[in-house]
Design a protein around this motif. Structure first.
Motif, PDB file in Angstrom:
ATOM      1  N   TYR A  50      -5.175   4.151   0.529  1.00  9.17           N
ATOM      2  CA  TYR A  50      -4.973   2.710   0.395  1.00  9.17           C
ATOM      3  C   TYR A  50      -5.704   1.775   1.128  1.00  9.17           C
ATOM      4  CZ  TYR A  50      -2.167   3.875   4.438  1.00  9.17           C
ATOM      5  OH  TYR A  50      -1.836   4.039   5.850  1.00  9.17           O
ATOM      6  N   THR A  51      -6.067   0.469   0.813  1.00 10.35           N
ATOM      7  CA  THR A  51      -6.681  -0.325   1.256  1.00 10.35           C
ATOM      8  C   THR A  51      -6.073  -1.021   2.601  1.00 10.35           C
ATOM      9  OG1 THR A  51      -7.326  -1.572  -0.956  1.00 10.35           O
ATOM     10  CG2 THR A  51      -7.609  -2.715   0.967  1.00 10.35           C
ATOM     11  N   ASP A  82       1.454   3.248  -6.456  1.00 13.60           N
ATOM     12  CA  ASP A  82       0.243   2.673  -6.353  1.00 13.60           C
ATOM     13  C   ASP A  82      -0.479   3.173  -5.197  1.00 13.60           C
ATOM     14  OD1 ASP A  82      -1.977   0.827  -6.248  1.00 13.60           O
ATOM     15  OD2 ASP A  82      -0.874  -0.926  -6.142  1.00 13.60           O
ATOM     16  N   SER A 121      -3.211   2.495  -3.956  1.00 12.99           N
ATOM     17  CA  SER A 121      -4.186   1.442  -3.422  1.00 12.99           C
ATOM     18  C   SER A 121      -3.479   0.679  -2.327  1.00 12.99           C
ATOM     19  CB  SER A 121      -4.940   0.700  -4.514  1.00 12.99           C
ATOM     20  OG  SER A 121      -3.874  -0.292  -5.045  1.00 12.99           O
ATOM     21  N   SER A 122      -2.057   0.864  -2.533  1.00 18.70           N
ATOM     22  CA  SER A 122      -1.297  -0.043  -1.844  1.00 18.70           C
ATOM     23  C   SER A 122      -0.673   0.590  -0.633  1.00 18.70           C
ATOM     24  CB  SER A 122      -0.011  -0.619  -2.615  1.00 18.70           C
ATOM     25  OG  SER A 122       0.921  -1.123  -1.925  1.00 18.70           O
ATOM     26  N   ARG A 123      -0.808   0.146   0.523  1.00 17.75           N
ATOM     27  CA  ARG A 123      -0.223   0.751   1.698  1.00 17.75           C
ATOM     28  C   ARG A 123       1.400   0.899   1.668  1.00 17.75           C
ATOM     29  NH1 ARG A 123       1.899  -0.498   7.166  1.00 17.75           N
ATOM     30  NH2 ARG A 123       0.996   0.883   8.804  1.00 17.75           N
ATOM     31  N   ALA A 124       2.049  -0.165   1.192  1.00 17.74           N
ATOM     32  CA  ALA A 124       3.439  -0.334   1.368  1.00 17.74           C
ATOM     33  C   ALA A 124       4.141   0.754   0.338  1.00 17.74           C
ATOM     34  CB  ALA A 124       3.897  -1.542   1.005  1.00 17.74           C
ATOM     35  N   SER A 125       3.271   0.878  -0.863  1.00 18.94           N
ATOM     36  CA  SER A 125       3.522   1.768  -2.001  1.00 18.94           C
ATOM     37  C   SER A 125       3.432   3.419  -1.667  1.00 18.94           C
ATOM     38  CB  SER A 125       2.851   1.671  -3.197  1.00 18.94           C
ATOM     39  OG  SER A 125       3.384   2.626  -4.254  1.00 18.94           O
TER      40      SER A 125
END
Length: 231
Positions: free
Chosen positions: A83-84, A128, A130-134
Motif C-alpha cells: 500500500y501507498t 483495496d 493500495s490503501s493502508r487503512a483497507s
C-alpha cells in the motif's frame, strides 16, 4: 485442480507422525492454547463448497489449514502490492508475517497429506490493496479471527500432541494480531474488544469463523459433516 479426498481413520496415525515430524521445522513459537469451555455448537452452518470432514482431529486440522490458506494468500498479495505510504519497517514486518503464514499453510498441507482439503481460491475484491487503512483493517480482522478460531476449537482437539502444536501456532497468530493492532491504533494490542474480563483472548465457534472466512473465499468451506463433541 486435483481434488484430494479425505480418507478414513486408518490414516490418523500416519497424519500424526507427519504432523509431529514437521513440527520440528520451527514454524511457530512455543505457547499454551487457552482451551475454551466445552459446549455444543448449534450455530447454523453453510452446506456448500468444501467440507472439512467428519474425522475428529483431522477435520480440525483441515479447518486450521483452510484459515492458514486464506491468511497466506492475503499476505502474499499485500507484499506483492504494498500500500501507498508503507514504511520500511512495515514492509519488512509484513513480509515476515507473510512468511510465517506461508510456513503454517505448508506445515498443515504436508502434515495432512492425502487427508488435506484442496487449495482454496480467495476473493479479496473487497480489499483495496493500495490503501493502508483497507489492508491493515483486513489484516486485523484476519488475525483476530485466527486467534479466536484456534481458541474456540481447542476443546475439540482430542490429541494432546495436536493441542500443543495448535498452541504453538496460535501464539504466533497473537503476535501478528498485536502488531497489526498497534499499527492501526497504538496501544490497542490487547484491548477489551479481544480480551475477556479475565484478561484472556476470546474465542469463536467454527460456524462463526467460517462465516467470516467465507466472505473472502470464492471456494467456500463448511463443517456440515463434522460431529461436535460435548465433554
Amino acid at each position: 485442480m486435483k481434488t484430494e479426498t479425505q480418507h478414513d481413520e486408518a490414516n490418523v496415525n500416519m497424519a500424526r507422525r507427519s504432523f509431529l515430524r514437521y513440527a520440528g521445522a520451527g514454524v511457530a513459537a512455543a505457547s499454551v492454547l487457552s482451551v475454551a469451555a466445552c459446549k455444543k455448537d448449534h450455530s447454523p452452518m453453510t452446506h456448500t463448497g468444501i467440507d472439512i470432514g467428519a474425522n475428529g482431529d483431522l477435520a480440525i486440522l483441515n479447518y486450521a489449514y483452510a484459515l492458514e490458506q486464506l491468511e497466506a494468500a492475503f499476505y502474499v498479495n499485500v507484499s506483492a502490492h504494498m500500500y501507498t505510504g508503507a514504511t520500511q519497517d512495515e514492509i519488512a514486518l509484513l513480509a515476515d508475517i507473510r512468511d510465517h503464514e506461508v510456513a503454517h499453510r505448508e506445515f498443515f498441507k504436508k502434515a495432512l497429506g492425502n487427508n488435506a482439503i484442496p487449495s482454496l481460491t480467495p476473493n479479496f475484491s473487497s480489499i483495496d490493496f493500495s490503501s493502508r487503512a483497507s489492508v491493515l483493517g483486513a489484516a486485523k480482522a484476519f488475525e483476530d479471527t485466527g486467534v479466536s478460531a484456534y481458541n474456540g476449537a481447542g476443546y475439540l482437539i482430542q490429541s494432546a500432541d495436536y493441542l500443543l502444536l495448535a498452541g504453538k501456532i496460535v501464539s504466533v497468530e497473537a503476535r501478528h494480531a498485536a502488531y497489526i493492532r498497534n499499527l492501526l491504533n497504538p496501544g490497542s494490542f490487547a484491548d477489551t474488544s479481544i480480551l475477556d474480563a479475565n484478561g484472556m483472548d476470546k474465542q469463536q465457534t467454527i460456524a462463526q469463523v467460517l462465516a467470516i472466512a467465507n466472505g473472502y473465499l470464492s471456494t467456500k468451506v463448511n463443517a456440515s459433516n463434522y460431529g461436535y463433541v460435548a465433554s
